[in-house]
Design an enzyme around this catalytic site. Structure first.
Site, mmCIF file in Angstrom:
data_model
loop_
_atom_site.group_PDB
_atom_site.id
_atom_site.type_symbol
_atom_site.label_atom_id
_atom_site.label_comp_id
_atom_site.label_asym_id
_atom_site.label_seq_id
_atom_site.Cartn_x
_atom_site.Cartn_y
_atom_site.Cartn_z
ATOM 1 N N GLU A 119 58.292 41.025 -48.676
ATOM 2 C CA GLU A 119 59.278 40.460 -49.602
ATOM 3 C C GLU A 119 58.866 40.678 -51.062
ATOM 4 O OE1 GLU A 119 60.233 36.419 -48.595
ATOM 5 O OE2 GLU A 119 61.212 36.994 -46.724
ATOM 6 N N GLU A 265 62.229 39.261 -39.612
ATOM 7 C CA GLU A 265 62.080 37.827 -39.324
ATOM 8 C C GLU A 265 63.453 37.213 -39.125
ATOM 9 O OE1 GLU A 265 58.342 36.981 -42.450
ATOM 10 O OE2 GLU A 265 60.091 35.669 -42.450
#
Length: 464
Positions: A119, A265
């Site tokens: 991220e 995820e």
């Protein structure tokens, strides 16, 4: 993973397939931010017991990789965020990293994905954004140098790489990253036939706007709630698909309509802070069972924008991790408790029908916003040395935070570290919550709706 989401403005991930080479088997994210987690060999057996066919780890931990040797578990490893700038500038350093972290384990460990950072584009740029794609290119080159050709290189993004995601057809990457970073990233992924890895959490947009987004729509169980995109006329029956397709359209807008999507995820929290609506075991079980069912169905279902396509995925996460910072949900995404027992029954292979789950789920008690008072007290099992340091911090922030626990004042007795620290935590939280203060203290504190006040000692509280 934790961030703020505007209602329905979310991201998407998916893969265009002729998907003979893409597995619909679901894996699990194996995080290690806990001081009470089982050792790697035991964890590997637990991964198998869940029916997971793959694991994603957040580094290249040699103990974990050794435990995964000679198993059929597909593995994703990660280059740490902090070394990306150095690797981006030095092929030598990139080669050394691959030599140290991939070569000793390959092919005995079925490493198939190498993710550069995690991220990266979520937080403000600290000098890493523009190094991301160059680092990915160097890592890919290093793999070739070591004659490793089966490993795809990518990087996981959160949904906030999108500036707009509603309706899905309006999916658009953020203007600050679209041309300088996303364009070269998509070019690299397209050229290397890799995936756009994305973290998709319907929980967060729903929790931020539960009045306008149906919980059933977020949990894949809406019977008569649908959304039709006014531009494409595509009809959506769940928030997950909507988020994925917004990413599909964002990539298409930049000229890359066919890049495959990989869900790095997804999951739902099984617990959280008092004010974190819908974070409970019941919802977590429903979401995870339903998303696994969707992902493992044959033939593949896909999404409205990419019907029939396979979506490879990793569920988040293997364990509840007690040392993860941030709101309470961050420490409660696990399918397993640290002792290895299941938080709820689930089979990631998708082969167990719902009717075979015997254990009744606890009723969801927090699907409506919490209204009332809350206190911040010492968490069970807190280390006394760390507790003393945390109390000192809470008491040093001014505003007479700890005046009442001084000798002779109303909260001095009972004279115990836990009692004094609980008062200090509650007092600190009550005073500084609006300024960003939290009830966490590195995992030493927890929220409670039960008033800890005793006798003449009244604990300060937060009102929701």
């Amino acid at each position: 993973m934790e961030m703020s989401y505007l209602p329905l403005f979310i991201f998407a991930l998916f893969v265009f397939t002729c998907s003979a080479d893409i597995s619909n088997k679901v894996g699990i994210n194996w995080g290690s931010l806990g001081n009470d987690l089982p050792p790697p060999p035991q964890s590997v057996e637990l991964v198998k017991s869940l029916g997971a066919k793959g694991v994603k780890i957040y580094d290249a931990d040699p103990d974990i990789l050794n435990a995964l040797k000679n198993t059929d578990i597909v593995v994703s490893i990660m280059v740490p965020n902090e070394i990306i700038p150095n690797i981006s500038k030095s092929q030598y350093l990139s080669d050394k990293w691959v030599q140290a972290n991939v070569v000793p384990f390959y092919p005995e460990v079925k490493i198939r994905y190498l993710l550069v950072g995690n991220e990266i584009l979520t937080n403000p740029d600290n000098g890493t954004w523009y190094n991301l794609v160059p680092a990915m290119r160097r890592i890919k080159s290093s793999l070739k140098t070591h004659n490793i050709h089966k490993v795809k290189v990518g990087t996981p993004s959160a949904m906030n790489v999108l500036e707009s995601s509603f309706p899905p057809s309006n999916g658009t990457f953020r203007s600050d990253i679209s041309a300088p970073i996303i364009n070269p990233l998509l070019r690299f992924l397209n050229r290397t036939k890799s995936f756009f890895f994305v973290d998709i959490y319907p929980y967060f947009p729903w929790a931020e706007n539960p009045k306008d987004i149906s919980l059933d729509y977020a949990l894949f169980r809406s019977k008569n709630i649908t959304y039709s995109d006014p531009v494409t006329n595509l009809t959506y029956t769940n928030l997950f698909d909507q988020m994925i397709d917004s990413l599909v359209f964002a990539m298409k807008r930049l000229g890359y309509p066919d890049i495959r999507i990989f869900i790095a995820e997804t999951g739902w929290p099984n617990n959280g802070d008092l004010d974190q609506i819908g974070a409970n075991i019941h919802n977590a079980a429903i979401y995870n069972r339903n998303v696994v069912k969707k992902l493992t169905t044959k033939p593949a279902i896909g999404t409205p924008a990419r019907p029939g396509s396979t979506i490879p995925s990793f569920i988040f996460a293997l364990y509840n991790e007690n040392q993860k910072p941030g709101p309470g949900t961050e420490r409660h995404f696990g399918l397993l408790h640290p002792n290895g027992s299941k938080v709820f029954e689930i089979d990631l292979s998708g082969e167990t029908p719902e009717s075979e789950y015997k254990q009744p789920l606890p009723a969801p008690m927090n699907n409506e916003p919490y209204k009332g008072k809350a206190w911040c007290v010492v968490a069970e099992g807190a280390n006394s040395t760390a507790l003393a340091d945390a109390m000192s911090y809470a008491c040093s922030q001014g505003n007479k935070t700890c005046e009442q626990i001084q000798l002779g004042n109303q909260c001095y007795k009972p004279e115990s570290l836990i009692w004094h620290a609980s008062y200090a935590f509650s007092s600190y939280w009550a005073q500084f919550k609006k300024a960003g203060g939290s009830c966490y203290f590195n995992g030493l504190a927890t929220q409670t709706a039960k008033d800890p006040s005793f006798g003449h000692c009244k604990f300060p509280s937060v009102i929701f």
